[in-house]
Scaffold this motif. Structure first.
Motif, short mmCIF file in Angstrom:
data_model
loop_
_atom_site.label_atom_id
_atom_site.label_comp_id
_atom_site.label_asym_id
_atom_site.label_seq_id
_atom_site.Cartn_x
_atom_site.Cartn_y
_atom_site.Cartn_z
N PRO A 1 0.81 -1.24 0.00
CA PRO A 1 0.00 0.00 0.00
C PRO A 1 0.84 1.27 0.00
O PRO A 1 0.50 2.24 -0.69
CB PRO A 1 -0.83 -0.14 1.28
N ARG A 2 1.94 1.29 0.76
CA ARG A 2 2.79 2.49 0.79
C ARG A 2 3.50 2.68 -0.55
O ARG A 2 3.65 3.81 -1.02
CB ARG A 2 3.81 2.39 1.92
N LEU A 3 3.98 1.60 -1.14
CA LEU A 3 4.62 1.72 -2.46
C LEU A 3 3.66 2.33 -3.47
O LEU A 3 4.03 3.24 -4.23
CB LEU A 3 5.09 0.34 -2.94
N LEU A 4 2.43 1.85 -3.48
CA LEU A 4 1.45 2.35 -4.44
C LEU A 4 1.06 3.79 -4.15
O LEU A 4 0.89 4.59 -5.07
CB LEU A 4 0.21 1.46 -4.45
N HIS A 5 0.94 4.13 -2.88
CA HIS A 5 0.57 5.50 -2.51
C HIS A 5 1.64 6.49 -2.94
O HIS A 5 1.36 7.51 -3.60
CB HIS A 5 0.33 5.60 -1.01
N VAL A 6 2.89 6.19 -2.59
CA VAL A 6 3.99 7.09 -2.95
C VAL A 6 4.24 7.05 -4.45
O VAL A 6 4.67 8.03 -5.06
CB VAL A 6 5.27 6.72 -2.15
N GLY A 7 3.93 5.91 -5.07
CA GLY A 7 4.12 5.76 -6.51
C GLY A 7 3.23 6.67 -7.34
O GLY A 7 3.48 6.87 -8.53
N LYS A 8 2.21 7.25 -6.74
CA LYS A 8 1.38 8.22 -7.45
C LYS A 8 2.13 9.53 -7.67
O LYS A 8 1.77 10.32 -8.54
CB LYS A 8 0.09 8.48 -6.66
N MET A 9 3.18 9.76 -6.86
CA MET A 9 3.90 11.02 -6.90
C MET A 9 5.29 10.91 -7.52
O MET A 9 5.89 11.92 -7.88
CB MET A 9 4.00 11.59 -5.48
N TYR A 10 5.82 9.68 -7.61
CA TYR A 10 7.17 9.48 -8.14
C TYR A 10 7.15 8.39 -9.21
O TYR A 10 6.27 7.51 -9.21
CB TYR A 10 8.13 9.06 -7.03
N ASP A 11 8.12 8.46 -10.11
CA ASP A 11 8.21 7.45 -11.17
C ASP A 11 8.65 6.10 -10.63
O ASP A 11 8.16 5.05 -11.06
CB ASP A 11 9.18 7.91 -12.27
N ILE A 12 9.62 6.10 -9.72
CA ILE A 12 10.12 4.87 -9.11
C ILE A 12 10.13 5.04 -7.60
O ILE A 12 10.63 6.04 -7.08
CB ILE A 12 11.56 4.54 -9.59
N VAL A 13 9.58 4.06 -6.90
CA VAL A 13 9.62 4.03 -5.44
C VAL A 13 10.26 2.71 -5.02
O VAL A 13 9.79 1.64 -5.40
CB VAL A 13 8.22 4.15 -4.81
#
Length: 233
Positions: free
Chosen positions: A102-114
């Protein structure tokens, strides 16, 4: 939005079913998903195990590769088959914990690679010996490759599919875990945004590790030298 989770496997019959179930439980409800298990013709029957366990779930897609096998090449095969806008790549020995999804997907909305990182503040690894050796080698990689990324070999990450398809896949996806620092290098050269979030890497729960530290040290160092030469061209 749809996420495609790529799981490269070799002799993970004892891990893979529970891992897939844990992944399904941790994908947020507002995301569609597919889980692509790319198996390198494991002699322990990993492909058959997945096919049988999830035959009623068409969102779990086992893929059998019998030619041109290899860890990084399996990841590339999964990426090329993926239909999701967002891609997550995970190891299949349970060291990469699905609770981070869930955190990867959430932050992935703002960055190209997480990237789920062992070495940024808050990150850790249950296998202390592996943690220390990896930390030391990552210091060497950071200095040699002149990168700010703290975990260059973690391999637990999410990336937008349209972004990864802009990268030179032939120059990235070969070999073993060193593909990850090549991916980060070429993503940086394309001015993609990269961020690390802390993650706990768990100890393997079943089976034996396929990693040989000294063999990996030799090949990874050679790969880093080759990448450095490429960057100067």
């Amino acid at each position: 939005m749809k996420v495609s989770v790529i799981l490269p496997t070799y002799n993970e019959a004892g891990n893979i079913v529970q891992l897939v179930r844990d992944i399904i439980l941790n994908i947020p409800e507002d995301w569609l998903y597919e889980i692509i298990v790319v198996d390198d013709n494991s002699p322990d029957g990993t492909y058959e195990t997945v096919k049988k366990a999830f035959q009623g779930n068409n969102r779990v897609c086992p893929v059998l590769r019998t030619k041109d096998r290899g860890f990084a090449k399996s990841i590339r095969a999964g990426i090329e088959l993926a239909k999701g806008e967002q891609i997550i790549v995970m190891d299949t020995d349970h060291t990469h914990d699905p609770v981070e999804i869930p955190r990867l997907l959430h932050v992935g909305k703002m960055y190209d690679i997480v990237s789920g990182s062992r070495f940024c503040p808050g990150g850790n690894m249950q296998d202390t010996r592996h943690y220390i050796s990896s930390l030391l080698y990552n210091w060497v990689l950071r200095i040699f490759l002149r990168t700010q990324v703290q975990d260059n070999l973690g391999g637990y990450f999410t990336i937008k599919r349209d972004k990864v398809m802009q990268l030179p896949l032939d120059l990235i996806f070969f070999g073993y875990g060193e593909y990850f620092f090549r991916l980060l290098h070429f993503a940086k050269s394309k001015r993609m945004s990269i961020v690390e979030i802390p993650a706990l890497y768990r100890a393997r729960s079943w089976g034996t590790s396929k990693s040989n530290f000294f063999k990996m040290l030799f090949f990874y160092t050679g790969a880093a030298i080759q990448l450095k030469r490429h960057a100067k061209q």
